[in-house]
Design a protein around this motif. Structure first.
Motif, short mmCIF file in Angstrom:
data_model
loop_
_atom_site.label_atom_id
_atom_site.label_comp_id
_atom_site.label_asym_id
_atom_site.label_seq_id
_atom_site.Cartn_x
_atom_site.Cartn_y
_atom_site.Cartn_z
N PRO A 30 1.12 -0.69 -0.04
CA PRO A 30 -0.30 -0.07 -0.43
C PRO A 30 0.61 1.23 -0.60
O PRO A 30 1.50 1.00 0.57
N VAL A 31 0.15 2.19 -0.14
CA VAL A 31 1.09 3.77 -0.91
C VAL A 31 0.95 4.60 0.10
O VAL A 31 -0.76 4.60 0.18
N ILE A 32 1.10 5.67 0.41
CA ILE A 32 0.78 6.98 1.22
C ILE A 32 1.79 7.82 0.31
O ILE A 32 3.10 7.90 0.26
N ALA A 33 0.31 9.11 -0.17
CA ALA A 33 1.41 10.20 -0.61
C ALA A 33 0.53 11.37 -0.62
O ALA A 33 -0.53 10.64 0.41
N ASP A 34 1.24 12.58 -0.24
CA ASP A 34 0.76 13.47 -0.04
C ASP A 34 1.43 15.60 -0.41
O ASP A 34 2.37 14.24 -1.34
N ASP A 35 0.21 15.51 -0.59
CA ASP A 35 0.30 17.01 -1.61
C ASP A 35 0.22 18.33 0.00
O ASP A 35 -0.97 18.01 0.04
N SER A 36 0.94 19.36 0.08
CA SER A 36 0.73 20.55 0.49
C SER A 36 1.09 22.08 0.04
O SER A 36 1.96 21.90 -0.48
N GLY A 37 0.24 22.94 1.24
CA GLY A 37 0.06 23.78 0.77
C GLY A 37 0.11 25.27 1.44
O GLY A 37 0.18 24.92 2.52
N LEU A 38 0.44 26.60 1.13
CA LEU A 38 0.63 27.71 2.02
C LEU A 38 -0.20 28.50 1.48
O LEU A 38 -0.58 28.59 -0.10
N GLU A 39 -1.44 28.60 2.43
CA GLU A 39 -2.27 29.66 1.09
C GLU A 39 -2.96 30.78 2.57
O GLU A 39 -2.86 30.66 3.24
N VAL A 40 -2.93 32.11 1.32
CA VAL A 40 -2.84 33.15 2.18
C VAL A 40 -4.66 33.73 1.33
O VAL A 40 -4.49 33.65 0.93
N ASN A 41 -5.39 34.50 2.54
CA ASN A 41 -6.88 34.24 2.44
C ASN A 41 -7.10 35.65 1.45
O ASN A 41 -8.04 35.49 0.32
N ALA A 42 -5.87 36.39 1.89
CA ALA A 42 -6.09 37.71 0.96
C ALA A 42 -6.18 37.37 -0.64
O ALA A 42 -5.56 38.13 -1.04
N LEU A 43 -5.51 36.76 -0.64
CA LEU A 43 -4.40 36.53 -1.68
C LEU A 43 -5.28 35.56 -3.08
O LEU A 43 -5.04 34.74 -3.53
N GLY A 44 -6.21 34.52 -2.25
CA GLY A 44 -7.33 34.15 -2.60
C GLY A 44 -6.91 32.45 -2.60
O GLY A 44 -6.72 31.73 -3.21
N GLY A 45 -5.71 32.58 -1.76
CA GLY A 45 -5.37 30.86 -1.22
C GLY A 45 -4.47 31.11 -1.80
O GLY A 45 -3.67 29.53 -2.11
#
Ligand code: IMP
Length: 200
Positions: free
Chosen positions: A66-81
């Motif tokens: 079985p495999v696990i992968a992830d994706d992530s990021g920084l979202e700035v709300n005033a810049l629409g994410g």
């Protein structure tokens, strides 16, 4: 008996975080390089889920676990994410993280709302034909006007975590892991694995 899972990253920090949480439950977590595999598909999707699935599927086709992968990021709300899915590519396009901090702050000039969050989406794939399962975590906070500290990686030095009540650039790994988006998503995955184990 250990249950083997392959994690779609060769990032040592990520690998350590997953192992710390899942090893006590009897899961043996391999990175692709541990087992002599290369898997680096292009992350071309428009959502974290799809990108995580792209990474999980590519690896799943190459390994018998079985495999696990992830994706992530920084979202700035005033810049629409923004920069969101493009967090890493945005830093590259600015010429590195310090320049990206400045550019984000330039785009926030005159805006009162500096709130932001890190988001992480994990995809768990039992095998390449299986239905993907997703686990998400969010770490709320706001952007600092100037980088503070040099701990962590990526956008940590300009991020203040409201839950930790601390600037991520100044905290140790253990403190960050107690509040991070990734650890929250892993905690959900952990509950799923504790209940369901792995059918392998
Ligand atoms: P990935 O999910 O490993 O592809 O990470 C995407 C990008 O999001 C990273 O390269 C960083 O720019 C940013 N990022 C994700 N998680 C964190 C974090 O915990 N701290 C700082 N930056 C992060």
């Amino acid at each position: 008996m250990n249950i083997e899972i392959c994690l779609a990253t060769n990032n040592k920090g990520k690998l350590r975080e997953y192992r710390e949480i899942l090893a006590p439950m009897g899961f043996l977590i391999y990175s692709p390089s541990d087992i002599g595999i290369e898997s680096d598909p292009e992350e071309t999707a428009e959502t974290y889920r799809e990108n995580a699935y792209i990474k999980a599927l590519a690896l799943s086709k190459k390994v018998p676990y079985p495999v696990i992968a992830d994706d992530s990021g920084l979202e700035v709300n005033a810049l629409g994410g923004f920069p969101g899915l493009f967090s890493s590519r945005f830093a590259d396009s600015c010429g590195g993280y310090p320049a990206a901090y400045e550019e984000l702050n330039r785009r926030l000039e005159g805006k009162e709302d500096r709130s932001a969050q890190f988001r992480c989406c994990i995809c768990y794939l039992e095998n390449s034909a299986a239905k993907p399962l997703y686990f998400e975590g969010i770490c709320p906070g706001y952007l600092l006007e100037k980088a503070h500290g040099s701990n962590g990686f990526g956008y940590d030095p300009i991020f203040h975590s409201t839950e930790a009540n601390a600037d991520f650039g100044t905290v140790d790994e253990e403190t960050k892991n107690a509040f991070s988006h990734r650890s929250k998503a892993i905690a959900k995955l952990k509950i799923f694995l504790a209940i369901n184990g792995s059918s392998k």
